[in-house]
Scaffold this motif. Structure first.
Motif, PDB file in Angstrom:
ATOM      1  N   VAL A  10     -13.857  38.849 -15.259  1.00 38.92           N
ATOM      2  CA  VAL A  10     -14.487  38.453 -14.010  1.00 38.92           C
ATOM      3  C   VAL A  10     -13.515  37.596 -13.215  1.00 38.92           C
ATOM      4  O   VAL A  10     -13.004  36.593 -13.708  1.00 38.92           O
ATOM      5  N   VAL A  11     -13.229  38.019 -11.996  1.00 41.49           N
ATOM      6  CA  VAL A  11     -12.377  37.240 -11.111  1.00 41.49           C
ATOM      7  C   VAL A  11     -13.161  36.976  -9.833  1.00 41.49           C
ATOM      8  O   VAL A  11     -13.701  37.894  -9.223  1.00 41.49           O
ATOM      9  N   LEU A  12     -13.212  35.719  -9.471  1.00 41.91           N
ATOM     10  CA  LEU A  12     -13.918  35.317  -8.258  1.00 41.91           C
ATOM     11  C   LEU A  12     -12.957  34.513  -7.411  1.00 41.91           C
ATOM     12  O   LEU A  12     -12.258  33.629  -7.923  1.00 41.91           O
ATOM     13  N   THR A  13     -12.900  34.825  -6.129  1.00 36.08           N
ATOM     14  CA  THR A  13     -12.101  34.029  -5.207  1.00 36.08           C
ATOM     15  C   THR A  13     -13.013  33.436  -4.147  1.00 36.08           C
ATOM     16  O   THR A  13     -13.980  34.062  -3.714  1.00 36.08           O
ATOM     17  N   GLU A  25     -22.943  28.854  -5.999  1.00 36.51           N
ATOM     18  CA  GLU A  25     -23.809  30.030  -5.948  1.00 36.51           C
ATOM     19  C   GLU A  25     -23.035  31.296  -6.306  1.00 36.51           C
ATOM     20  O   GLU A  25     -23.543  32.158  -7.035  1.00 36.51           O
ATOM     21  N   MET A  26     -21.798  31.411  -5.809  1.00 37.89           N
ATOM     22  CA  MET A  26     -20.987  32.587  -6.124  1.00 37.89           C
ATOM     23  C   MET A  26     -20.588  32.599  -7.599  1.00 37.89           C
ATOM     24  O   MET A  26     -20.583  33.661  -8.240  1.00 37.89           O
ATOM     25  N   GLY A  33     -17.217  30.284 -14.725  1.00 38.27           N
ATOM     26  CA  GLY A  33     -17.153  28.832 -14.606  1.00 38.27           C
ATOM     27  C   GLY A  33     -16.028  28.332 -13.725  1.00 38.27           C
ATOM     28  O   GLY A  33     -15.804  27.128 -13.631  1.00 38.27           O
ATOM     29  N   ALA A  34     -15.326  29.250 -13.074  1.00 39.30           N
ATOM     30  CA  ALA A  34     -14.219  28.849 -12.210  1.00 39.30           C
ATOM     31  C   ALA A  34     -13.970  29.934 -11.169  1.00 39.30           C
ATOM     32  O   ALA A  34     -14.357  31.091 -11.361  1.00 39.30           O
ATOM     33  N   ALA A  35     -13.332  29.542 -10.085  1.00 28.54           N
ATOM     34  CA  ALA A  35     -12.969  30.495  -9.038  1.00 28.54           C
ATOM     35  C   ALA A  35     -11.578  30.172  -8.529  1.00 28.54           C
ATOM     36  O   ALA A  35     -11.210  28.998  -8.401  1.00 28.54           O
ATOM     37  N   LEU A  36     -10.808  31.214  -8.260  1.00 29.53           N
ATOM     38  CA  LEU A  36      -9.520  31.025  -7.606  1.00 29.53           C
ATOM     39  C   LEU A  36      -9.771  30.690  -6.146  1.00 29.53           C
ATOM     40  O   LEU A  36     -10.656  31.279  -5.517  1.00 29.53           O
ATOM     41  N   VAL A  37      -9.006  29.768  -5.628  1.00 24.71           N
ATOM     42  CA  VAL A  37      -9.111  29.401  -4.218  1.00 24.71           C
ATOM     43  C   VAL A  37      -7.881  29.966  -3.532  1.00 24.71           C
ATOM     44  O   VAL A  37      -6.749  29.606  -3.868  1.00 24.71           O
ATOM     45  N   THR A  38      -8.111  30.885  -2.594  1.00 23.28           N
ATOM     46  CA  THR A  38      -7.007  31.504  -1.879  1.00 23.28           C
ATOM     47  C   THR A  38      -7.034  31.059  -0.427  1.00 23.28           C
ATOM     48  O   THR A  38      -8.093  30.876   0.163  1.00 23.28           O
TER      49      THR A  38
END
Length: 100
Positions: A10-13, A25-26, A33-38
């Motif tokens: 799972v990859v979330l940005t 929420e995303m 438990g984490a998201a990349l910030v681009t």
């Protein structure tokens, strides 16, 4: 054991201008438990984690006002999927910026 054995698929940005609530929420929707910030203006990806969200709320900050940019971790260290966990662990301290 290799790094790929512990990787999530799972990859979330998210963007730096998202609020912490939007990021949370995303993250919940994706089950991560984490998201990349681009950010086009920041060449290296950053990271926002559950811990970052928890620390902000625990300090009494409003997740509808606080922005990801104010809480993201910079200097993300990456490892190749085919590295051993031992190799990745030994590289982390070498690649981390010195804390002053």
């Amino acid at each position: 054991m290799q790094v790929r054995d512990g990787m999530s698929e799972v990859v979330l940005t998210v963007g730096p201008s998202h609020t912490l609530r939007e990021a949370a929420e995303m993250m919940v929707a994706k089950g991560t438990g984490a998201a990349l910030v681009t950010d086009d203006e920041h060449p290296v990806p950053c990271l926002v984690t559950e811990r970052d969200l928890l620390n902000s709320v625990g300090r009494g900050q409003d997740p509808d006002v606080e922005l990801v940019a104010e809480h993201m971790s910079e200097g993300v260290v990456a490892a190749a999927p085919d590295w051993s966990l031992e190799h990745a662990a030994s590289e982390m301290p070498r690649r981390m910026p010195a804390i002053s």
